[in-house]
Scaffold this motif. Structure first.
Motif, short mmCIF file in Angstrom:
data_model
loop_
_atom_site.label_atom_id
_atom_site.label_comp_id
_atom_site.label_asym_id
_atom_site.label_seq_id
_atom_site.Cartn_x
_atom_site.Cartn_y
_atom_site.Cartn_z
N TRP A 89 -0.81 -8.60 8.44
CA TRP A 89 0.52 -8.01 8.47
C TRP A 89 0.49 -6.71 7.67
N VAL A 90 1.37 -5.79 8.04
CA VAL A 90 1.62 -4.62 7.19
C VAL A 90 3.12 -4.43 7.06
N VAL A 91 3.51 -3.86 5.93
CA VAL A 91 4.92 -3.53 5.69
C VAL A 91 5.02 -2.02 5.60
N GLU A 92 6.01 -1.45 6.27
CA GLU A 92 6.13 0.00 6.35
C GLU A 92 7.41 0.52 5.71
N HIS A 93 7.27 1.68 5.10
CA HIS A 93 8.38 2.44 4.53
C HIS A 93 7.84 3.84 4.30
N PRO A 94 8.67 4.88 4.43
CA PRO A 94 8.16 6.25 4.21
C PRO A 94 7.49 6.46 2.85
N LEU A 95 7.94 5.74 1.83
CA LEU A 95 7.34 5.91 0.50
C LEU A 95 5.86 5.55 0.49
N PHE A 96 5.46 4.65 1.38
CA PHE A 96 4.06 4.22 1.38
C PHE A 96 3.11 5.33 1.83
N ALA A 97 3.63 6.38 2.41
CA ALA A 97 2.81 7.53 2.81
C ALA A 97 3.08 8.73 1.91
N ALA A 98 3.53 8.48 0.69
CA ALA A 98 3.87 9.57 -0.22
C ALA A 98 2.67 10.46 -0.52
N GLY A 99 1.48 9.91 -0.47
CA GLY A 99 0.27 10.70 -0.72
C GLY A 99 -0.33 11.28 0.54
N GLY A 100 0.31 11.05 1.67
CA GLY A 100 -0.21 11.50 2.96
C GLY A 100 -0.36 10.32 3.90
#
Length: 523
Positions: A89-100
Motif C-alpha cells: 500500500w502507499v499513502v499519498e499527499h502533496p507534502l510527501f513530494a516536498a523534496g521532489g
C-alpha cells in the motif's frame, strides 16, 4: 497473524530504495508470509508510486494535521515480484513530494536538519495511525514501525485520545541506523511538534532529546513507547547500549544509550541479524579489460544524464582509459581486484580519511601497499565533501577508480568479479554489502563492529580488524590489508578456503522471520 509494516522505503517497488532499510522491507514480508501470516506494507507514495502501472485507488481518509483536516489517499500497488499474502500500500499527499516527485528524502540546509522530512513523516505517521483505526487492512495484530520516519505513530498511540484504540495492538520498533534520529524543535518552527499536532497533550520526558531537551526525538519515541525494540544485529544491539566515545572511534548509543539500557533491562530490546536472498545464479566473471569496458559504458550513461561533467567522472574516465591502454603491463596473474559498494558517508569513509604517521591518509597508504599488484574500484555517492576527497585520491593513484554514483549493473560487476571487498565502517548496524559480496565468493575485509562482526570471521570467511582509537583502527586496517594481500599472493590454498567459506555462509530470511515471531511479535 495480521501484520502491518510501516516504513519510508520499500525496494519491492521501482525506485523505492535509498539504503538498507529498503532491502529489509522488500524481503521480510515474503518470509513472514511463507510462515503463514498476512502482511501489509505501507509507505508514502512520494507522488510517484501511486502513478505506477497497476496502482489502484482504494479510499481517501481525513487526517488531523497542523490543526486542520488533511485528505490523504490510500492506494494498493503492485510489487515487482508479488508474493502471496503480502499486500503493498502507499499513502499519498502533496507534502510527501516536498523534496521532489519520487524523492524519498529531502536535502535541508545545515541550520534546519530534517525539517522537510520530519514534517512529511509526521503526516505519514498520522496517516498510518488513521488507516489502522479506519480498518483499511482488517484487524491488525502487530504494528511494526521502522526507523524514525514512522516512530511518531507510537507517540500518537500513547498520547492522542483519537488513536486510543491502537494501544492494545502489539507495537514493534526497528532501529536501522541510530545515528539518524530526525530531531526537531518541540515548538517555534513550522517543522516542530507543536506545529504538526498543536492540540497534543504529551509527557515531554518521553519525547524530548536527551542532549537537546527543547527538541523532539522521534528515534527516542520509538524506543521508549513501543512494546518491543529491535536492532538489526546482535552485536549492534550491545554496542548501542554503551556511551559514544569518538576519540576511541566508538559511536555507541548516539545519546540514547540510557533508554536502550532500560529497554534491554525490561526485556524489550532484541538484536536480530538481517538476512540475505540466495537465488540460483552463476557468477558472471569477466576478464579485467571487459570489466573496465563495462564500467566505462555505465559511467558514460551517468555523464549523459547530467548537463555538466563532474570532476569525479572526468578522473574516472581518464583512469579507465589509461588502464585499458596499459593493461598488459599493469595487470598480471597475481593481481587482486579490491572492491567497495556503498553510500559515501562518514560512517563508511571516516577510517579511510585518517591521517597516518607518514602524513598520508589511510586510503593513500592502503593504495601504496596495493601498488602494482592490483586495482581498487569503489562505487557510491553521498556526502559531497567525501566524494571530493575520494576524487582527489583517485587523481593521485593509478590503481584506484572512484565511480561516483550507483547502478545495479556496476554493483553486480564488482560483487561478481572482485577478489576482496573492503568495508571499513566505523559502525554498521547490520550491513548488506558484505553479505552480497560473500554470496559471490568474495571475502570481505571489515571493521569488526555490528553486523560485520556477526557475519565475517577473521581468517575463516574473511578478514577483520579492530582497535580502541581511530588511529589504531586505521593502522590495523592497513595491516589486515597487507595480510590479506600476502595470503592471496602466497597461499592459494588458504585463500580458496576462505573464499569458499564466504560463498557458503548463509543468513536466510526464513530464520530472521522465525526470530521476529519468537522475539518481537510475541507478547
Amino acid at each position: 497473524m495480521n501484520i502491518l509494516i510501516a516504513a519510508a522505503e520499500n525496494d519491492a517497488l521501482p525506485d523505492g530504495k535509498v539504503g538498507g532499510i529498503g532491502d529489509v522491507i522488500r524481503d521480510v514480508p515474503p518470509a513472514l508470509a511463507a510462515a503463514g501470516h498476512s502482511v501489509h506494507v505501507l509507505t508514502p507514495g512520494y507522488q510517484a508510486f501511486s502513478k505506477a502501472t497497476g496502482a489502484k485507488h482504494v479510499t481517501n481518509l481525513q487526517v488531523r494535521f497542523r490543526g486542520a483536516q488533511e485528505t490523504v489517499s490510500i492506494f494498493k500497488v503492485q510489487a515487482m515480484n508479488p508474493h502471496q499474502n503480502v499486500t503493498l500500500w502507499v499513502v499519498e499527499h502533496p507534502l510527501f513530494a516536498a523534496g521532489g516527485v519520487g524523492k524519498i528524502y529531502s536535502e535541508d540546509p545545515p541550520n534546519r536538519p530534517f525539517a522537510t522530512d520530519a514534517s512529511k513523516f509526521a503526516l505519514f505517521s498520522a496517516a498510518v495511525a488513521t488507516s489502522v483505526i479506519s480498518n483499511i487492512f482488517g484487524s491488525i495484530e502487530v504494528l511494526h514501525l521502522h526507523d524514525w520516519h514512522s516512530a511518531m505513530v507510537a507517540m500518537l498511540r500513547a498520547f492522542d485520545p483519537l488513536y486510543k484504540s491502537l494501544q492494545p495492538i502489539h507495537t514493534v520498533y526497528t532501529i536501522h541506523n541510530l545515528s539518524l534520529q530526525g530531531v526537531r524543535p518541540l515548538a517555534g518552527d513550522l517543522s516542530s511538534l507543536q506545529s504538526w499536532f498543536p492540540d497534543l497533550q504529551y509527557d515531554p520526558v518521553q519525547l524530548n532529546d536527551p542532549r537537546a531537551p527543547h527538541c523532539i526525538n522521534p528515534m527516542r519515541i520509538g524506543i521508549k513507547l513501543s512494546d518491543k525494540v529491535h536492532a538489526v544485529s546482535p552485536s549492534y544491539a550491545k554496542e548501542i547500549q554503551l556511551a559514544s566515545n569518538l576519540e576511541q572511534g566508538y559511536f555507541g548509543g548516539e545519546g540514547l544509550e540510557l533508554d536502550l539500557q532500560s529497554a534491554a533491562a525490561e526485556g524489550r530490546l532484541h538484536g536480530i541479524l538481517n538476512g540475505c536472498e540466495y537465488p540460483e545464479q552463476s557468477l558472471k566473471t569477466l576478464p579485467i579489460f571487459e570489466l573496465l569496458s563495462s564500467c566505462e559504458s555505465e559511467l558514460l550513461k551517468w555523464i549523459a544524464n547530467k548537463p555538466q561533467v563532474e570532476s569525479a567522472a572526468l578522473v574516472a574516465i581518464s583512469r579507465i582509459t589509461q588502464l585499458m591502454r596499459t593493461l598488459d603491463s599493469t595487470v598480471n596473474s597475481q593481481s587482486i581486484l579490491v572492491t567497495s559498494v556503498g553510500r559515501i558517508t562518514e560512517q563508511k569513509i571516516l577510517l579511510l580519511q585518517q591521517r597516518m604517521a607518514s602524513g598520508e591518509s589511510a586510503i593513500d597508504q592502503l593504495l601504496t601497499v596495493l601498488g602494482h599488484s592490483g586495482l581498487f574500484i569503489m562505487t557510491g555517492s553521498g556526502d559531497h565533501e567525501l566524494e571530493q576527497f575520494l576524487t582527489r585520491v583517485a587523481a593521485r593513484h593509478k590503481n584506484f577508480i572512484f565511480l561516483k554514483g550507483y547502478s545495479d549493473r556496476i554493483s553486480d560487476l564488482l560483487y561478481d568479479n572482485g577478489d576482496l571487498f573492503l568495508m571499513p565502517s566505523s559502525f554498521e548496524p547490520c550491513g548488506i554489502s558484505q553479505m552480497l559480496a560473500m554470496r559471490r565468493g568474495q571475502p570481505c575485509l571489515v571493521h569488526s563492529v555490528g553486523g560485520l562482526k556477526d557475519t565475517v570471521i577473521n581468517n575463516k570467511n574473511g578478514f577483520c580488524f579492530n582497535g580502541n582509537s581511530l588511529q589504531i583502527q586505521a593502522k590495523n586496517m592497513i595491516l589486515c590489508f597487507e595480510q590479506a594481500l600476502h595470503t592471496k599472493q602466497n597461499n592459494a590454498k588458504k585463500w580458496q578456503a576462505i573464499a569458499r567459506a564466504a560463498a557458503n555462509s548463509r543468513f536466510p530470511w526464513s530464520e530472521v522471520a522465525a526470530d521476529y515471531l519468537r522475539l518481537l511479535y510475541s507478547k
